[in-house]
Design a protein around this motif. Sequence first.
Motif, PDB file in Angstrom:
ATOM      1  N   LEU A  92      20.987  -9.645  50.450  1.00 12.85           N
ATOM      2  CA  LEU A  92      20.397 -10.683  51.297  1.00 12.85           C
ATOM      3  C   LEU A  92      21.388 -11.818  51.554  1.00 12.85           C
ATOM      4  O   LEU A  92      21.326 -12.472  52.591  1.00 12.85           O
ATOM      5  N   ASP A  93      22.321 -12.026  50.637  1.00 17.25           N
ATOM      6  CA  ASP A  93      23.327 -13.072  50.810  1.00 17.25           C
ATOM      7  C   ASP A  93      24.294 -12.776  51.949  1.00 17.25           C
ATOM      8  O   ASP A  93      24.829 -13.701  52.562  1.00 17.25           O
ATOM      9  N   ILE A  94      24.522 -11.509  52.249  1.00 13.67           N
ATOM     10  CA  ILE A  94      25.487 -11.168  53.295  1.00 13.67           C
ATOM     11  C   ILE A  94      24.842 -10.803  54.627  1.00 13.67           C
ATOM     12  O   ILE A  94      25.526 -10.732  55.637  1.00 13.67           O
ATOM     13  N   LEU A  95      23.528 -10.569  54.634  1.00 11.07           N
ATOM     14  CA  LEU A  95      22.843 -10.228  55.882  1.00 11.07           C
ATOM     15  C   LEU A  95      22.509 -11.493  56.681  1.00 11.07           C
ATOM     16  O   LEU A  95      22.228 -12.537  56.109  1.00 11.07           O
ATOM     17  N   ALA A  96      22.538 -11.361  58.003  1.00 14.04           N
ATOM     18  CA  ALA A  96      22.183 -12.470  58.894  1.00 14.04           C
ATOM     19  C   ALA A  96      21.453 -11.900  60.105  1.00 14.04           C
ATOM     20  O   ALA A  96      21.572 -10.709  60.418  1.00 14.04           O
ATOM     21  N   CYS A  97      20.727 -12.743  60.770  1.00 18.22           N
ATOM     22  CA  CYS A  97      20.010 -12.340  61.984  1.00 18.22           C
ATOM     23  C   CYS A  97      21.030 -11.930  63.044  1.00 18.22           C
ATOM     24  O   CYS A  97      21.942 -12.700  63.359  1.00 18.22           O
ATOM     25  N   PRO A  98      20.911 -10.727  63.600  1.00 14.28           N
ATOM     26  CA  PRO A  98      21.867 -10.297  64.620  1.00 14.28           C
ATOM     27  C   PRO A  98      21.761 -11.092  65.917  1.00 14.28           C
ATOM     28  O   PRO A  98      22.715 -11.155  66.681  1.00 14.28           O
ATOM     29  N   ALA A  99      20.626 -11.732  66.164  1.00 11.38           N
ATOM     30  CA  ALA A  99      20.441 -12.467  67.410  1.00 11.38           C
ATOM     31  C   ALA A  99      21.063 -13.865  67.362  1.00 11.38           C
ATOM     32  O   ALA A  99      21.663 -14.308  68.325  1.00 11.38           O
ATOM     33  N   CYS A 100      20.928 -14.557  66.202  1.00 11.54           N
ATOM     34  CA  CYS A 100      21.390 -15.947  66.150  1.00 11.54           C
ATOM     35  C   CYS A 100      22.278 -16.263  64.951  1.00 11.54           C
ATOM     36  O   CYS A 100      22.729 -17.391  64.804  1.00 11.54           O
ATOM     37  N   ARG A 101      22.468 -15.310  64.054  1.00  4.98           N
ATOM     38  CA  ARG A 101      23.320 -15.438  62.863  1.00  4.98           C
ATOM     39  C   ARG A 101      22.760 -16.358  61.778  1.00  4.98           C
ATOM     40  O   ARG A 101      23.470 -16.767  60.880  1.00  4.98           O
ATOM     41  N   ALA A 102      21.482 -16.671  61.826  1.00  4.78           N
ATOM     42  CA  ALA A 102      20.836 -17.479  60.785  1.00  4.78           C
ATOM     43  C   ALA A 102      20.538 -16.603  59.569  1.00  4.78           C
ATOM     44  O   ALA A 102      20.437 -15.378  59.688  1.00  4.78           O
ATOM     45  N   PRO A 103      20.368 -17.200  58.395  1.00  4.45           N
ATOM     46  CA  PRO A 103      20.000 -16.417  57.207  1.00  4.45           C
ATOM     47  C   PRO A 103      18.632 -15.761  57.385  1.00  4.45           C
ATOM     48  O   PRO A 103      17.817 -16.196  58.203  1.00  4.45           O
ATOM     49  N   LEU A 104      18.387 -14.723  56.601  1.00  2.15           N
ATOM     50  CA  LEU A 104      17.119 -13.994  56.659  1.00  2.15           C
ATOM     51  C   LEU A 104      16.309 -14.249  55.402  1.00  2.15           C
ATOM     52  O   LEU A 104      16.860 -14.380  54.310  1.00  2.15           O
ATOM     53  N   SER A 105      15.000 -14.300  55.566  1.00  8.85           N
ATOM     54  CA  SER A 105      14.066 -14.484  54.460  1.00  8.85           C
ATOM     55  C   SER A 105      13.515 -13.117  54.066  1.00  8.85           C
ATOM     56  O   SER A 105      13.093 -12.334  54.920  1.00  8.85           O
ATOM     57  N   ASP A 106      13.499 -12.842  52.759  1.00  9.56           N
ATOM     58  CA  ASP A 106      13.062 -11.545  52.239  1.00  9.56           C
ATOM     59  C   ASP A 106      11.543 -11.505  52.107  1.00  9.56           C
ATOM     60  O   ASP A 106      10.958 -12.211  51.309  1.00  9.56           O
ATOM     61  N   ARG A 107      10.918 -10.664  52.901  1.00  7.49           N
ATOM     62  CA  ARG A 107       9.473 -10.453  52.809  1.00  7.49           C
ATOM     63  C   ARG A 107       9.187  -8.971  52.589  1.00  7.49           C
ATOM     64  O   ARG A 107       8.225  -8.427  53.120  1.00  7.49           O
TER      65      ARG A 107
END
Length: 60
Positions: free
Chosen positions: A8-23
């Motif tokens: 999760l630390d290295i993944l980012a939103c492909p559309a805007c590059r913001a961090p992702l929240s794990d749900r």
Amino acid sequence: MPLEAGLLDILACPACRAPLSDRTADETPELVCTSDDCGLAYPVRDGIPVLLVDEARRPA
């Protein structure tokens, strides 16, 4: 099933590059963009994040 801690630390939103929240512990596992402008939710299928904008769910 939650994702590995380091992933999760290295993944980012492909559309805007913001961090992702794990749900992924929810009934419908997904990774959600933390950006207020974007907010796309990406599905996690069989423990694998599908980070394709075309597959993402738009915010309500």
